[in-house]
Design a protein around this motif. Structure first.
Motif, short mmCIF file in Angstrom:
data_model
loop_
_atom_site.label_atom_id
_atom_site.label_comp_id
_atom_site.label_asym_id
_atom_site.label_seq_id
_atom_site.Cartn_x
_atom_site.Cartn_y
_atom_site.Cartn_z
N UNK A 87 0.98 -1.10 0.00
CA UNK A 87 -0.06 0.02 0.11
C UNK A 87 0.91 1.34 0.15
N UNK A 88 0.67 2.04 -0.99
CA UNK A 88 1.79 3.07 -1.26
C UNK A 88 1.07 4.46 -0.76
N UNK A 89 1.13 4.53 0.73
CA UNK A 89 0.61 5.63 1.29
C UNK A 89 1.95 6.52 2.18
N UNK A 90 1.45 7.75 2.36
CA UNK A 90 2.54 8.51 3.09
C UNK A 90 1.72 9.36 3.87
N UNK A 91 2.14 9.78 5.18
CA UNK A 91 1.39 10.67 6.10
C UNK A 91 1.51 11.99 5.63
N UNK A 92 0.68 12.73 5.88
CA UNK A 92 0.92 14.32 5.25
C UNK A 92 2.00 15.07 5.93
N UNK A 93 2.51 14.63 6.87
CA UNK A 93 3.66 15.60 7.48
C UNK A 93 5.07 14.91 6.88
N UNK A 94 5.09 14.05 6.41
CA UNK A 94 6.07 13.35 5.87
C UNK A 94 6.08 13.76 4.23
N UNK A 95 4.89 13.80 3.78
CA UNK A 95 4.89 14.12 2.31
C UNK A 95 5.13 15.34 2.24
N UNK A 96 4.74 16.46 3.24
CA UNK A 96 5.26 17.66 3.07
C UNK A 96 6.74 18.03 3.39
N UNK A 97 7.36 17.05 4.20
CA UNK A 97 8.78 17.28 4.62
C UNK A 97 9.52 16.78 3.27
N UNK A 98 8.88 15.84 2.63
CA UNK A 98 9.60 15.42 1.32
C UNK A 98 9.57 16.40 0.17
N UNK A 99 8.44 16.97 -0.08
CA UNK A 99 8.34 18.20 -0.83
C UNK A 99 9.38 19.22 -0.71
N UNK A 100 9.34 19.69 0.83
CA UNK A 100 10.44 20.40 0.83
C UNK A 100 12.09 20.27 0.54
N UNK A 101 12.23 18.85 0.81
CA UNK A 101 13.62 18.40 0.76
C UNK A 101 13.99 18.44 -0.89
N UNK A 102 13.09 17.86 -1.48
CA UNK A 102 13.14 17.76 -3.02
C UNK A 102 13.11 19.03 -3.85
N UNK A 103 12.32 20.11 -3.44
CA UNK A 103 12.34 21.24 -4.14
C UNK A 103 13.39 22.31 -3.63
N UNK A 104 13.74 22.19 -2.28
CA UNK A 104 14.78 22.99 -1.83
C UNK A 104 16.00 22.49 -2.48
N UNK A 105 16.33 21.03 -2.58
CA UNK A 105 17.45 20.38 -3.38
C UNK A 105 17.70 21.04 -4.72
N UNK A 106 16.52 21.08 -5.51
CA UNK A 106 16.58 21.54 -6.79
C UNK A 106 17.00 22.85 -6.91
N UNK A 107 16.69 23.89 -5.80
CA UNK A 107 16.67 25.23 -5.80
C UNK A 107 18.43 25.42 -5.47
N UNK A 108 18.75 24.69 -4.46
CA UNK A 108 20.05 24.86 -4.25
C UNK A 108 20.96 24.40 -5.49
N UNK A 109 20.53 23.42 -5.97
CA UNK A 109 21.31 22.77 -7.32
C UNK A 109 21.71 23.85 -8.36
N UNK A 110 20.42 24.71 -8.67
CA UNK A 110 20.57 25.87 -9.62
C UNK A 110 21.21 26.86 -9.24
N UNK A 111 21.12 27.13 -7.99
CA UNK A 111 21.97 28.43 -7.37
C UNK A 111 23.26 28.18 -7.24
N UNK A 112 23.53 26.86 -6.86
CA UNK A 112 25.01 26.54 -7.19
C UNK A 112 25.69 26.66 -8.25
N UNK A 113 24.94 26.15 -9.38
CA UNK A 113 25.41 26.50 -10.83
C UNK A 113 25.56 27.90 -11.02
N UNK A 114 24.70 28.71 -10.56
CA UNK A 114 24.97 30.18 -10.94
C UNK A 114 26.27 30.67 -10.30
#
Length: 305
Positions: A87-114
């Motif tokens: 059953x592929x479920x995830x709690x709301x708090x863990x879901x929002x934490x993962x969203x923050x990690x993945x999107x901030x990871x992408x932001x840091x990657x592009x900012x580092x490239x700059x």
């Protein structure tokens, strides 16, 4: 920050039912994750432990490798548990934490490239002034600023989205995505959309402008300079450009998948494209920079021998 109480968990509908093959996929995924951790960690240690590499260029590379570990750790342990789960479920708090990690990871990657683009511009176009205009202290300030800026700009976005009232909890994805959460909202998203457009425009202005400016200047120097200058520019800029293009392609695939109907695309291809920027980038960067940068290559080879 108060989490939305209308949804306690999310269902991820992007997984295939693979039966006993899940154990094979689990071992392959675990192997990839271990390779990512070993490659990035070893290069971080090499850079930190050798004083000859305590220069701005290698400090930015170290920040890039730390970010690869951060993004990988925000996704792969979660993916491993989902592969073994029926059953592929995830709690709301863990879901929002993962969203923050993945999107901030992408932001840091592009900012580092700059920042790395600006560093390469100074090294190639202003070699005599490089050590004056780009010191180790300035490099540290750049690194701290890009991490804080990247975290702050998405933290506000996520704070606005968490307060939305949701009318569903099913995401057709392998992992939690910010846009898919907003699509589930049944409350007014006008403020979220306005800030999302503003934040995206601001972020791309701050990151894209230095990259374009730096490489336009570098190209001018290459066309008008000597053969030695062109070789130096090619040697130092090739891994950086490849990394930028690879990560941009992966992010574009993820954005297209989340915003457009992909039912006509085979499910296996959808999964590959969704995981592209999370798998290839952390594997590609340490290998590419480790092989391309002669100083890192020599020290790394010496340690292994």
């Amino acid at each position: 920050m108060v989490l939305n109480s209308t949804v306690s968990n999310f269902i991820l509908g992007g997984y295939l039912q693979v039966g006993n093959l899940r154990y094979l996929y689990f071992m392959l995924t675990a192997f990839l994750y271990i390779v990512m951790v070993v490659l990035n960690t070893s290069l971080i240690v090499v850079i930190c432990m050798n004083r000859s590499l305590h220069e701005p260029m290698y400090m930015f590379l170290c920040s890039l490798f730390v970010n690869e570990l951060y993004g990988s750790s925000g996704f792969f342990p979660f993916l491993l548990t989902q592969i073994l789960s029926d059953i592929h479920t995830v709690s709301a708090s863990l879901c929002y934490l993962q969203i923050f990690c993945l999107y901030s990871y992408s932001n840091v990657e592009f900012a580092t490239f700059a920042v790395m683009s600006y560093d390469r511009y100074l090294a190639i176009c202003c070699p005599l002034q490089y050590h004056i205009r780009m010191t180790c202290n300035k490099a540290v300030i750049f690194i701290v600023a890009l991490w804080l800026f990247s975290f702050m700009i998405f933290f506000i976005t996520l704070s606005l989205n968490i307060r939305l009232s949701l009318c569903g909890n099913i995401m057709n994805s392998l992992y939690c995505q910010n846009y898919l959460v907003v699509k589930l909202a049944c409350s007014d998203t006008k403020v979220n959309n306005i800030y999302g457009i503003f934040a995206t425009a601001l972020f791309f202005l701050v990151t894209l402008f230095p990259i374009l400016f730096s490489y336009i200047k570098i190209l001018k120097i290459c066309f008008s300079g000597s053969r030695q200058t062109r070789q130096k520019a090619f040697g130092t800029c090739t891994p950086h450009l490849v990394s930028i293009l690879n990560f941009t392609f992966g992010c574009c695939c993820q954005i297209v998948q989340s915003r457009f109907d992909m039912t006509s695309v085979p499910r296996v291809l959808q999964i590959i494209l969704a995981l592209y920027f999370l798998i290839l980038q952390p594997l590609l960067n340490p290998v590419m920079y480790g092989l391309q940068m002669s100083n890192i290559r020599k020290i790394y080879t010496h340690l292994l021998c």
